[in-house]
Design an enzyme around this catalytic site. Structure first.
Site, PDB file in Angstrom:
ATOM      1  N   SER A 149      44.875  34.906  45.175  1.00 55.29           N
ATOM      2  CA  SER A 149      44.797  33.515  44.739  1.00 55.29           C
ATOM      3  C   SER A 149      44.152  32.695  45.829  1.00 55.29           C
ATOM      4  O   SER A 149      44.355  32.942  47.019  1.00 55.29           O
ATOM      5  CB  SER A 149      46.197  32.985  44.455  1.00 55.29           C
ATOM      6  OG  SER A 149      46.144  31.602  44.234  1.00 55.29           O
ATOM      7  N   TYR A 162      54.731  32.681  47.964  1.00 57.27           N
ATOM      8  CA  TYR A 162      53.723  33.277  47.083  1.00 57.27           C
ATOM      9  C   TYR A 162      52.358  33.253  47.790  1.00 57.27           C
ATOM     10  O   TYR A 162      51.640  34.267  47.838  1.00 57.27           O
ATOM     11  CB  TYR A 162      53.680  32.475  45.777  1.00 57.27           C
ATOM     12  CG  TYR A 162      52.517  32.764  44.866  1.00 57.27           C
ATOM     13  CD1 TYR A 162      52.529  33.874  44.023  1.00 57.27           C
ATOM     14  CD2 TYR A 162      51.398  31.920  44.826  1.00 57.27           C
ATOM     15  CE1 TYR A 162      51.463  34.136  43.176  1.00 57.27           C
ATOM     16  CE2 TYR A 162      50.330  32.169  43.984  1.00 57.27           C
ATOM     17  CZ  TYR A 162      50.364  33.278  43.161  1.00 57.27           C
ATOM     18  OH  TYR A 162      49.313  33.537  42.329  1.00 57.27           O
TER      19      TYR A 162
HETATM   20  N1  LIG Z   1      47.287  32.352  36.199  1.00 57.55           N
HETATM   21  C1  LIG Z   1      46.618  31.706  37.140  1.00 57.55           C
HETATM   22  O1  LIG Z   1      46.206  30.567  36.932  1.00 57.55           O
HETATM   23  C2  LIG Z   1      46.315  32.383  38.471  1.00 57.55           C
HETATM   24  C3  LIG Z   1      45.719  31.634  39.497  1.00 57.55           C
HETATM   25  C4  LIG Z   1      45.423  32.256  40.702  1.00 57.55           C
HETATM   26  C5  LIG Z   1      45.688  33.607  40.875  1.00 57.55           C
HETATM   27  N2  LIG Z   1      46.280  34.309  39.870  1.00 57.55           N
HETATM   28  C6  LIG Z   1      46.557  35.736  40.104  1.00 57.55           C
HETATM   29  O2  LIG Z   1      46.117  36.493  38.992  1.00 57.55           O
HETATM   30  C7  LIG Z   1      46.989  37.602  38.767  1.00 57.55           C
HETATM   31  C8  LIG Z   1      47.519  37.570  37.340  1.00 57.55           C
HETATM   32  O3  LIG Z   1      48.187  36.330  37.135  1.00 57.55           O
HETATM   33  P1  LIG Z   1      48.862  35.982  35.740  1.00 57.55           P
HETATM   34  O4  LIG Z   1      48.995  34.488  35.702  1.00 57.55           O
HETATM   35  O5  LIG Z   1      48.179  36.666  34.646  1.00 57.55           O
HETATM   36  O6  LIG Z   1      50.320  36.603  35.983  1.00 57.55           O
HETATM   37  P2  LIG Z   1      51.486  36.796  34.914  1.00 57.55           P
HETATM   38  O7  LIG Z   1      52.726  36.335  35.622  1.00 57.55           O
HETATM   39  O8  LIG Z   1      51.107  36.161  33.617  1.00 57.55           O
HETATM   40  O9  LIG Z   1      51.535  38.382  34.695  1.00 57.55           O
HETATM   41  C9  LIG Z   1      51.932  39.235  35.730  1.00 57.55           C
HETATM   42  C10 LIG Z   1      52.187  40.630  35.176  1.00 57.55           C
HETATM   43  O10 LIG Z   1      52.738  41.417  36.242  1.00 57.55           O
HETATM   44  C11 LIG Z   1      53.808  42.191  35.718  1.00 57.55           C
HETATM   45  N3  LIG Z   1      54.759  42.558  36.787  1.00 57.55           N
HETATM   46  C12 LIG Z   1      55.585  41.737  37.481  1.00 57.55           C
HETATM   47  N4  LIG Z   1      56.341  42.459  38.331  1.00 57.55           N
HETATM   48  C13 LIG Z   1      55.999  43.766  38.187  1.00 57.55           C
HETATM   49  C14 LIG Z   1      56.444  44.993  38.772  1.00 57.55           C
HETATM   50  N5  LIG Z   1      57.403  45.040  39.694  1.00 57.55           N
HETATM   51  N6  LIG Z   1      55.867  46.149  38.346  1.00 57.55           N
HETATM   52  C15 LIG Z   1      54.892  46.140  37.395  1.00 57.55           C
HETATM   53  N7  LIG Z   1      54.428  45.003  36.812  1.00 57.55           N
HETATM   54  C16 LIG Z   1      54.982  43.828  37.191  1.00 57.55           C
HETATM   55  C17 LIG Z   1      54.454  41.280  34.677  1.00 57.55           C
HETATM   56  O11 LIG Z   1      55.248  42.010  33.754  1.00 57.55           O
HETATM   57  C18 LIG Z   1      53.214  40.646  34.026  1.00 57.55           C
HETATM   58  O12 LIG Z   1      52.721  41.420  32.932  1.00 57.55           O
HETATM   59  C19 LIG Z   1      48.108  37.483  39.816  1.00 57.55           C
HETATM   60  O13 LIG Z   1      47.832  38.367  40.895  1.00 57.55           O
HETATM   61  C20 LIG Z   1      48.049  36.044  40.243  1.00 57.55           C
HETATM   62  O14 LIG Z   1      48.522  35.839  41.552  1.00 57.55           O
HETATM   63  C21 LIG Z   1      46.601  33.729  38.673  1.00 57.55           C
END
Ligand SMILES: NC(=O)c1ccc[n+]([C@@H]2O[C@H](COP(=O)([O-])OP(=O)(O)OC[C@H]3O[C@@H](n4cnc5c(N)ncnc54)[C@H](O)[C@@H]3O)[C@@H](O)[C@H]2O)c1
Length: 269
Positions: A149, A162
């Site tokens: 991120s 985080y």
């Molecule tokens: N959504 C955003 O706006 C945003 C912004 C910046 C960065 N990101 C990054 O993008 C990536 C995806 O984000 P997102 O918003 O889709 O996340 P999300 O929270 O919607 O999904 C995360 C997934 O990880 C899985 N997960 C959690 N713990 C786990 C474990 N111990 N073992 C296996 N799976 C596990 C969850 O079940 C889920 O399916 C992340 O790395 C996040 O940091 C997202």
């Protein structure tokens, strides 16, 4: 998809952690459209109706090394190769360092919060990449894409833990690229900023996000025209297009770097 005709992953075997929902699920769809064989490792699976056809969904808690080692061995036995790994899974808990007004003690960062976030976001990519890299080193080919991120680079109010884990993954990316380059393995980071809501954005998530932004949960939208030069949130497809391209040979000289995908903006503050 615009990239469809240009990119053909040609049955490459790609593992996506956290591919059951959110950005991970979009990455999975895009890889499929571009002819990859996709395996999802997630702690929860989507209901059968939401399964993308052709994806191999596997329940896997990625912080458990034994179960993950077995997961990698099984995949290798089945496919005789692992060409790509997308470290995407994450957890987040909106927390302040100190509950200075004594109003929201439940949102003050605790030892348990710290350990939980570190274990999944920081330790998990290490375990995953180490096990998959053993296979990639043998085959002298592979690409690892670490999704972290922009908050990991800029810092983020009430998301310090985080953000710290995301900064660690950025640093892993740089070091692993140096260690693994000699074996034909590329390691690249992708750092999204502010994006359209994913399906995981339920009431609890909105409340936590409102807390990090100092807003009411009923109104957490911001004026992006002031904050992001391109004047809007990122689309999930824009992130997935980049990830697919990074797993493909046309990005063959890119490693040891992080690509920000933020519309030119900074993190949420
Ligand atoms: N959504 C955003 O706006 C945003 C912004 C910046 C960065 N990101 C990054 O993008 C990536 C995806 O984000 P997102 O918003 O889709 O996340 P999300 O929270 O919607 O999904 C995360 C997934 O990880 C899985 N997960 C959690 N713990 C786990 C474990 N111990 N073992 C296996 N799976 C596990 C969850 O079940 C889920 O399916 C992340 O790395 C996040 O940091 C997202």
């Amino acid at each position: 998809m615009a990239l469809n005709k240009w990119i053909n992953l040609n049955q490459r075997v790609v593992i996506v952690t956290g591919g059951s929902s959110g950005i991970g699920a979009h990455i999975v769809s895009d890889l499929l459209e571009n002819n990859a064989q996709v395996i999802v490792a997630d702690i929860q699976l989507p209901d059968a109706a939401s399964h993308a056809t052709g994806v191999d969904y596997r329940l896997c808690n990625i912080i458990d090394r034994t179960s993950f080692k077995k997961f990698v061995d099984d995949i290798y036995r089945q496919h005789q190769r692992i060409n790509g790994l997308v470290n995407n899974a994450r957890v987040n808990r909106a927390r302040s360092l100190v509950d200075y007004y004594s109003e929201t003690p439940q949102y003050q960062l605790s030892d348990d919060d710290f350990d939980f976030i570190m274990r999944v976001n920081q330790k998990r990519p290490f375990i995953f990449t180490q096990e998959v890299a053993r296979v990639m080193i043998r085959q002298k080919q592979g690409a690892v894409v670490n999704i972290f991120s922009e908050a990991g680079i800029e810092g983020s109010k009430r998301r310090s833990c985080y953000s710290a884990t995301k900064a660690a993954v950025h640093s892993f990316t740089l070091s692993w690229a140096k260690e693994l380059g000699a074996f034909g393995i590329r390691v690249v980071g992708v750092a999204p900023g502010i994006n359209e809501p994913t399906p995981m954005w339920d009431a609890k998530h909105r409340e936590a996000l409102a807390y990090t932004r100092g807003m009411k949960a009923t109104n957490i939208d911001e004026d992006y025209s002031q904050k992001i030069p391109l004047g809007r949130q990122g689309k999930l497809d824009e992130i997935t297009n980049l990830v697919t391209w990074l797993l493909f040979n046309k990005s063959s000289y890119i490693t040891g770097t992080t690509i920000n995908i933020t519309g030119g903006g900074k993190s949420r503050g």
